[in-house]
Design a protein around this motif. Structure first.
Motif, PDB file in Angstrom:
ATOM      1  N   ARG A  32      35.616 133.197  -2.805  1.00  0.00           N
ATOM      2  CA  ARG A  32      35.615 131.865  -3.607  1.00  0.00           C
ATOM      3  C   ARG A  32      35.594 131.110  -2.037  1.00  0.00           C
ATOM      4  O   ARG A  32      36.328 131.342  -1.130  1.00  0.00           O
ATOM      5  CB  ARG A  32      37.248 131.750  -4.173  1.00  0.00           C
ATOM      6  CG  ARG A  32      37.653 130.463  -4.663  1.00  0.00           C
ATOM      7  CD  ARG A  32      38.897 130.494  -5.251  1.00  0.00           C
ATOM      8  NE  ARG A  32      39.049 129.180  -6.028  1.00  0.00           N
ATOM      9  CZ  ARG A  32      40.061 128.483  -5.532  1.00  0.00           C
ATOM     10  NH1 ARG A  32      40.583 128.767  -4.312  1.00  0.00           N
ATOM     11  NH2 ARG A  32      40.245 127.547  -5.907  1.00  0.00           N
ATOM     12  N   ILE A  33      34.763 130.042  -2.266  1.00  0.00           N
ATOM     13  CA  ILE A  33      34.676 129.226  -1.403  1.00  0.00           C
ATOM     14  C   ILE A  33      35.107 127.619  -1.760  1.00  0.00           C
ATOM     15  O   ILE A  33      34.622 127.267  -2.967  1.00  0.00           O
ATOM     16  CB  ILE A  33      33.134 129.005  -0.841  1.00  0.00           C
ATOM     17  CG1 ILE A  33      32.893 130.587  -0.377  1.00  0.00           C
ATOM     18  CG2 ILE A  33      33.038 128.032   0.263  1.00  0.00           C
ATOM     19  CD1 ILE A  33      31.219 130.521  -0.020  1.00  0.00           C
ATOM     20  N   VAL A  34      35.935 127.142  -1.042  1.00  0.00           N
ATOM     21  CA  VAL A  34      36.432 125.749  -1.174  1.00  0.00           C
ATOM     22  C   VAL A  34      36.223 124.950  -0.097  1.00  0.00           C
ATOM     23  O   VAL A  34      36.211 125.125   1.042  1.00  0.00           O
ATOM     24  CB  VAL A  34      38.073 125.877  -1.672  1.00  0.00           C
ATOM     25  CG1 VAL A  34      38.317 126.876  -2.879  1.00  0.00           C
ATOM     26  CG2 VAL A  34      38.776 126.340  -0.562  1.00  0.00           C
TER      27      VAL A  34
ATOM     28  N   ASP B 255      37.122 123.918 -10.891  1.00  0.00           N
ATOM     29  CA  ASP B 255      37.727 123.119  -9.916  1.00  0.00           C
ATOM     30  C   ASP B 255      36.702 122.556  -8.760  1.00  0.00           C
ATOM     31  O   ASP B 255      36.995 121.817  -8.074  1.00  0.00           O
ATOM     32  CB  ASP B 255      38.926 123.659  -9.441  1.00  0.00           C
ATOM     33  CG  ASP B 255      38.417 124.791  -8.744  1.00  0.00           C
ATOM     34  OD1 ASP B 255      37.351 125.406  -8.641  1.00  0.00           O
ATOM     35  OD2 ASP B 255      39.471 125.453  -8.180  1.00  0.00           O
ATOM     36  N   GLY B 256      35.277 123.105  -9.021  1.00  0.00           N
ATOM     37  CA  GLY B 256      34.400 122.710  -8.011  1.00  0.00           C
ATOM     38  C   GLY B 256      34.255 123.911  -6.911  1.00  0.00           C
ATOM     39  O   GLY B 256      33.257 123.532  -6.094  1.00  0.00           O
ATOM     40  N   ALA B 257      35.058 124.840  -6.905  1.00  0.00           N
ATOM     41  CA  ALA B 257      34.958 125.607  -6.031  1.00  0.00           C
ATOM     42  C   ALA B 257      33.694 126.680  -6.294  1.00  0.00           C
ATOM     43  O   ALA B 257      33.300 126.589  -7.614  1.00  0.00           O
ATOM     44  CB  ALA B 257      36.161 126.727  -5.805  1.00  0.00           C
ATOM     45  N   ILE B 258      33.182 127.368  -5.596  1.00  0.00           N
ATOM     46  CA  ILE B 258      32.070 128.142  -5.925  1.00  0.00           C
ATOM     47  C   ILE B 258      32.524 129.892  -5.599  1.00  0.00           C
ATOM     48  O   ILE B 258      33.307 130.170  -4.746  1.00  0.00           O
ATOM     49  CB  ILE B 258      30.667 128.193  -5.192  1.00  0.00           C
ATOM     50  CG1 ILE B 258      30.830 128.471  -3.813  1.00  0.00           C
ATOM     51  CG2 ILE B 258      30.229 126.634  -5.601  1.00  0.00           C
ATOM     52  CD1 ILE B 258      29.268 128.290  -2.723  1.00  0.00           C
ATOM     53  N   LEU B 259      32.081 130.917  -6.381  1.00  0.00           N
ATOM     54  CA  LEU B 259      32.325 132.127  -6.042  1.00  0.00           C
ATOM     55  C   LEU B 259      30.723 132.615  -5.792  1.00  0.00           C
ATOM     56  O   LEU B 259      29.828 132.253  -6.247  1.00  0.00           O
ATOM     57  CB  LEU B 259      32.654 132.663  -7.635  1.00  0.00           C
ATOM     58  CG  LEU B 259      33.889 132.408  -8.071  1.00  0.00           C
ATOM     59  CD1 LEU B 259      34.306 133.203  -9.457  1.00  0.00           C
ATOM     60  CD2 LEU B 259      35.144 132.265  -7.174  1.00  0.00           C
TER      61      LEU B 259
ATOM     62  N   GLN C 299      34.346 118.918  -5.850  1.00  0.00           N
ATOM     63  CA  GLN C 299      35.040 119.209  -4.893  1.00  0.00           C
ATOM     64  C   GLN C 299      34.613 118.987  -3.465  1.00  0.00           C
ATOM     65  O   GLN C 299      34.993 118.654  -2.573  1.00  0.00           O
ATOM     66  CB  GLN C 299      35.591 120.608  -5.186  1.00  0.00           C
ATOM     67  CG  GLN C 299      36.546 120.988  -4.093  1.00  0.00           C
ATOM     68  CD  GLN C 299      36.954 122.592  -4.027  1.00  0.00           C
ATOM     69  OE1 GLN C 299      36.645 123.192  -3.042  1.00  0.00           O
ATOM     70  NE2 GLN C 299      37.546 122.848  -5.231  1.00  0.00           N
ATOM     71  N   PHE C 300      33.260 119.306  -3.762  1.00  0.00           N
ATOM     72  CA  PHE C 300      32.270 119.519  -2.098  1.00  0.00           C
ATOM     73  C   PHE C 300      32.104 118.147  -1.650  1.00  0.00           C
ATOM     74  O   PHE C 300      31.829 117.023  -2.670  1.00  0.00           O
ATOM     75  CB  PHE C 300      31.212 120.230  -2.176  1.00  0.00           C
ATOM     76  CG  PHE C 300      31.564 121.673  -2.231  1.00  0.00           C
ATOM     77  CD1 PHE C 300      32.765 122.464  -2.574  1.00  0.00           C
ATOM     78  CD2 PHE C 300      30.355 122.633  -2.581  1.00  0.00           C
ATOM     79  CE1 PHE C 300      33.016 123.639  -2.722  1.00  0.00           C
ATOM     80  CE2 PHE C 300      30.483 124.109  -2.470  1.00  0.00           C
ATOM     81  CZ  PHE C 300      31.850 124.526  -2.572  1.00  0.00           C
TER      82      PHE C 300
END
Length: 372
Positions: free
Chosen positions: A367-369, A352-356, A286-287
């Motif tokens: 949550r960082i997207v 989904d590729g986000a990080i917590l 995602q990033f």
């Protein structure tokens, strides 16, 4: 939880204004957090007081350990909207259950002296089973006794045993080490030595080699020794504590008859007292592509530096398998006037590729997207 055993920690946190809050103040922090262009932060949950280490279940459930709260949480985002609707308390009154790890359907929890297993946990979040004791022979010292916990590529449990002091030389060889053992509690061994307090580690996604943080000693000044990122590709390495700190700083009490060249130097030096805790190599898509293979590091923040430092998430860049630089990824939890709004603890990549990012002061998980 033994109240007397934990009283020193609670008093220290009160003195520093670091108590966890369980109200909705975390939502108000979001406008303070600065991220690179295209990144966005939101509240995954703010109903997890003192949330610290994180683990991901096979069904997407997020598990969170705590310290003085003595609880273990299970957090679920059932509708996939990026915000957890359900928070379960799986256990209470535990002895600093900081470390959590998930494997083969079971949840492992590391207290100060032991490791527990909640068998088949995903099937019974609302009515969790009584945990089994996997191993119960770790020291009971509270000082640096809280544990990180991960399952390595070899299928073994890895957990540290911190030094029971600021700096000392203990007769018990298990102190200031990283240990590993089979998931049934057998075959305990020391994997690495000379680690004062390692509360975060991960394996490189390509090489499968271990990288781990270590928090340096206090009371050598504001700017030394550095906190460390260490590389342990094989068992048996010694990283210097208590004899040597950083690459070339002999300890004034224990380093007189030692050379720092005898020990494994840090692979990367963070500024002193930033307190690096949880780390994760980014494996997702995602990033932007340049983030893949970089190491996200939660810097919990200093507790006794004259000018506070840390309280942020940084990214360490690698080239040819070696760290070559780091830069701030997320900050704003520390105000310019020194006021502390939150303290990042651990990093967890979601499917989904986000990080917590957990925050034990705000009692929240962010949550960082990336959405340019």
């Amino acid at each position: 939880m033994n109240v007397q055993k934990h009283s020193w920690l609670k008093l220290a946190m009160l003195a520093l204004g670091l108590t966890a809050c369980s109200d909705n103040r975390a939502e108000g922090l979001l406008s303070e957090i600065k991220l690179p262009p295209g990144f966005h932060i939101s509240i995954y949950t703010d109903r997890t007081p003192n949330a610290r280490s994180l683990a991901l279940g096979s069904d997407g459930t997020v598990y969170a350990g705590t310290m003085e709260e003595g609880k273990v949480y299970a957090v679920r985002d059932g509708d996939g909207d990026g915000k957890a609707e359900q928070v379960y308390v799986l256990a209470s009154d535990l002895n600093m259950p900081n470390g959590v790890a998930f494997a083969d359907g079971d949840l492992y929890v590391a207290e100060v002296p032991r490791i527990l297993k909640f068998k088949g946990i995903a099937r019974s979040l609302s009515n969790p089973p009584k945990p089994e004791v996997v191993f119960d022979r770790f020291p009971e010292d509270v000082h640096h006794g809280w544990k990180y916990l991960r399952v390595g590529p070899d299928g073994k449990l890895y957990t540290p045993v911190g030094a029971p002091c600021n700096v000392c030389l203990s007769e018990k060889e298990v102190y200031a080490t990283l240990t590993r053992l089979d998931k049934d509690g057998s075959n305990l061994e020391v994997y690495a030595r000379g680690l004062r307090n390692s509360v975060g580690f991960d394996w490189h996604p390509d090489t499968k080699e271990l990288w781990l943080n270590d928090n340096g000693r206090d009371w050598l000044g504001d700017d030394r020794p550095p906190d460390e990122l260490n590389h342990a590709p094989k068992p048996g390495l010694h990283f210097g504590f208590p004899y040597c700190h950083g690459k070339d700083i002999p300890d004034p009490s224990f380093g007189k008859d030692k050379s720092c060249a005898e020990f494994e130097p840090p692979a990367w030096a963070y500024p002193a007292h930033v307190a690096p805790l949880g780390v994760r190599f980014y494996r997702g898509e995602q990033f932007p592509a340049e983030y893949r293979g970089r190491l996200f590091v939660a810097q919990h923040g200093s507790w006794n530096r004259s000018t506070p430092i840390g309280y942020r998430v940084v990214v360490v860049e690698f080239q040819d398998g070696k760290p070559i630089g780091d830069k701030v990824f997320a900050d704003g939890w520390l105000k310019p006037d020194g006021k502390v709004l939150g303290r990042p603890v651990d990093i967890l990549e979601m499917p989904d590729g986000a990080i917590l990012v957990s925050d034990d002061k705000a009692g929240a998980i962010y949550r960082i997207v990336y959405r340019p």
